[in-house]
Motif scaffolding. Sequence first.
Motif, PDB file in Angstrom:
ATOM      1  N   ILE A 145      36.633  46.016  31.090  1.00  0.00           N
ATOM      2  CA  ILE A 145      37.335  46.558  32.251  1.00  0.00           C
ATOM      3  C   ILE A 145      38.685  45.874  32.416  1.00  0.00           C
ATOM      4  O   ILE A 145      38.781  44.648  32.482  1.00  0.00           O
ATOM      5  N   LEU A 164      36.226  43.957  41.161  1.00  0.00           N
ATOM      6  CA  LEU A 164      35.581  45.253  40.925  1.00  0.00           C
ATOM      7  C   LEU A 164      34.851  45.721  42.169  1.00  0.00           C
ATOM      8  O   LEU A 164      34.943  46.884  42.555  1.00  0.00           O
ATOM      9  N   PHE A 175      24.531  47.083  39.467  1.00  0.00           N
ATOM     10  CA  PHE A 175      25.774  46.968  38.698  1.00  0.00           C
ATOM     11  C   PHE A 175      26.557  45.741  39.125  1.00  0.00           C
ATOM     12  O   PHE A 175      27.032  44.966  38.297  1.00  0.00           O
ATOM     13  N   TYR A 176      26.688  45.576  40.432  1.00  0.00           N
ATOM     14  CA  TYR A 176      27.463  44.441  40.933  1.00  0.00           C
ATOM     15  C   TYR A 176      26.744  43.131  40.638  1.00  0.00           C
ATOM     16  O   TYR A 176      27.378  42.125  40.330  1.00  0.00           O
ATOM     17  N   SER A 178      40.604  36.503  34.339  1.00  0.00           N
ATOM     18  CA  SER A 178      40.389  37.872  34.828  1.00  0.00           C
ATOM     19  C   SER A 178      41.575  38.757  34.453  1.00  0.00           C
ATOM     20  O   SER A 178      41.466  39.975  34.447  1.00  0.00           O
ATOM     21  N   GLY A 205      39.569  49.294  35.593  1.00  0.00           N
ATOM     22  CA  GLY A 205      38.665  49.096  36.717  1.00  0.00           C
ATOM     23  C   GLY A 205      39.128  49.917  37.910  1.00  0.00           C
ATOM     24  O   GLY A 205      40.277  50.330  37.991  1.00  0.00           O
ATOM     25  N   ALA A 206      38.197  50.151  38.833  1.00  0.00           N
ATOM     26  CA  ALA A 206      38.520  50.866  40.059  1.00  0.00           C
ATOM     27  C   ALA A 206      38.968  52.290  39.792  1.00  0.00           C
ATOM     28  O   ALA A 206      39.697  52.876  40.573  1.00  0.00           O
ATOM     29  N   MET A 256      35.260  39.265  31.877  1.00  0.00           N
ATOM     30  CA  MET A 256      34.537  39.324  33.134  1.00  0.00           C
ATOM     31  C   MET A 256      34.245  37.908  33.636  1.00  0.00           C
ATOM     32  O   MET A 256      33.460  37.187  33.052  1.00  0.00           O
ATOM     33  N   ASP A 260      23.233  46.350  44.784  1.00  0.00           N
ATOM     34  CA  ASP A 260      23.575  47.244  43.679  1.00  0.00           C
ATOM     35  C   ASP A 260      23.439  46.507  42.346  1.00  0.00           C
ATOM     36  O   ASP A 260      24.093  45.498  42.123  1.00  0.00           O
ATOM     37  N   TYR A 303      27.552  42.329  37.085  1.00  0.00           N
ATOM     38  CA  TYR A 303      28.924  41.840  36.946  1.00  0.00           C
ATOM     39  C   TYR A 303      29.029  40.391  37.413  1.00  0.00           C
ATOM     40  O   TYR A 303      29.636  39.548  36.752  1.00  0.00           O
ATOM     41  N   ARG A 311      30.139  53.278  33.166  1.00  0.00           N
ATOM     42  CA  ARG A 311      28.980  52.401  33.342  1.00  0.00           C
ATOM     43  C   ARG A 311      27.750  53.156  33.804  1.00  0.00           C
ATOM     44  O   ARG A 311      26.634  52.674  33.641  1.00  0.00           O
ATOM     45  N   ARG A 312      27.903  54.349  34.376  1.00  0.00           N
ATOM     46  CA  ARG A 312      26.721  55.111  34.782  1.00  0.00           C
ATOM     47  C   ARG A 312      26.220  55.960  33.625  1.00  0.00           C
ATOM     48  O   ARG A 312      25.069  55.862  33.213  1.00  0.00           O
ATOM     49  N   LYS A 340      36.994  38.569  38.568  1.00  0.00           N
ATOM     50  CA  LYS A 340      37.043  39.963  38.114  1.00  0.00           C
ATOM     51  C   LYS A 340      35.888  40.749  38.733  1.00  0.00           C
ATOM     52  O   LYS A 340      36.071  41.898  39.154  1.00  0.00           O
ATOM     53  N   ASP A 387      42.606  45.547  34.326  1.00  0.00           N
ATOM     54  CA  ASP A 387      43.261  45.727  35.620  1.00  0.00           C
ATOM     55  C   ASP A 387      44.214  46.911  35.568  1.00  0.00           C
ATOM     56  O   ASP A 387      44.390  47.626  36.539  1.00  0.00           O
TER      57      ASP A 387
END
Lengths: 243, 257
Positions: free
Chosen positions: B160, A190, A10-11, A177, B139-140, A182, A8, A14, B148-149, A186, B162
């Motif tokens: 982001i 995510l 995005f990951y 974090s 986040g999450a 980031m 991915d 990050y 982000r999309r 962190k 916690d």
Amino acid sequence: MDFSWLTDPFYQRYLWTGFVNTLWLVAVSGSLGLALAVGVALAQIRGPRPLALLVRGFTTVIRGTPLLVQLFFFYDGVGRLLPAIPGVQESLLWPLLRDPFFYGALTFTLSVGAYSGEVIRGALLSVPPGELAAGRAFGLSRWQILYRLWLPRGIQMCLPTLTGEMILLLKSVPLVSTIALMDLLKAANLVRDETFLVYEPLLLIAGIYLAMTLVLTAGMRLVETRFPGARPARSRRRRLLPG
Amino acid sequence: MKRTLLPALTAGVLALTAITASAAEPLKIGISAEPYPPFTYKGADGDWTGFEVELGLALCEAMQADCAITPTGWGGIFPALDSGKIDMIMNSLSITDKRKKVIDFTDPYYYTPGAYVAAKDADFAIPDGLDGKVLGVQGATTNASYARRALADSGVEIKIYDRQEQANRDLLAGRVDTILADKIAMTEFVKRDAARDYEIRATAPRHKAFGEGVGIGLRQDDDALREDLDAAIARVIDDGTCASLSQKYFETDICGG
């Protein structure tokens, strides 16, 4: 084990940002911190008494309080008071002052300065006085003695300990974090929060930290052997011996 | 010796099993140990309350089941569900395809859009003028995935956090220009004294990142519980229990999917 999330983008981004931020934090706070550490050591040995006392107080406070508390103190405390000062939000420094990176780097720099400062102080004190006397006998100035003899000899003696301090610094980075910066932890959190995979991202960043530590150690080992006045490493010398 | 001991042991084990079976375990409703007002928070008496706590207990009443509110650290709430420390997650958990791969969901019991909060005198348009601005999200959350999309090409820097509270505080401290979060939580937030110079500036459009609404998260093999909960959710929506709770906490009806 499910590592499919690694594809991915995005990951990936990050993790990459986290990696780069970690490197930068170590580089910036490591170099600034060590420079500060030399000052901390010298101020305590040779500085005027009020300055020496002030620096002693600084090391006592920094070494006597948890790093995470210091980070929150600067980010949540100082960082939130700043905007209340008129003009700060309009100043050129504001982009820096609103950035969590600044507070992370500041906290870690002070921490390295205090811990390594004490290490370097001890090392400077253990340089044999005869060597400095020899320098004086050769007619070197105080300044020349400091940067040609005293500092190189002292730092050379505590390099292995400073390597340890740098590794500790690297492993303190995940604390950021908690201030919305980031870093690798962190990024892993995510991934965990969105894919519900707990162990895989943690294992990955643990591996990255281990690799970074190995590179850092190898780099510092190189510095140790190349440092002016360094003796060949003992292991190498032993290998040269027969049998 | 062995021969005399064995029947006694067996009897003992049987007796123990009987005791555990007879004392029916209450259903453990997992909520985040970090308060998320007005959905889940601790009241003045120290007990957990809030929209989802009251709704959860209403669902249990509709199912005629014993329930216990079980606060669990959000970071470890999925392993806790997995290992049986809790039986359901009921804390504004949006239904998403990604989550469906790991856990089961009941039917949605509410849906709210994301809302942008910024200073009243902020001189940029949302979402079109976000280029070069800093946006804070927790986040999450679906707001984080939406940001982000949908905002990937807008030039906005996404920070982001916690916890939502940290993003809120950083908005007030001027460290982020705007935050995107659940509209209900933001409605509450801008009512605070400290946030009097801030307002909801825009609402995010319905987007697949926001999922189908909010449902209760369950273990994938817990079909009986899911069916019971679906029936209970339909009942509390039909008989107005949910709507009146929603009015009480949000002054608007958010029930349904």
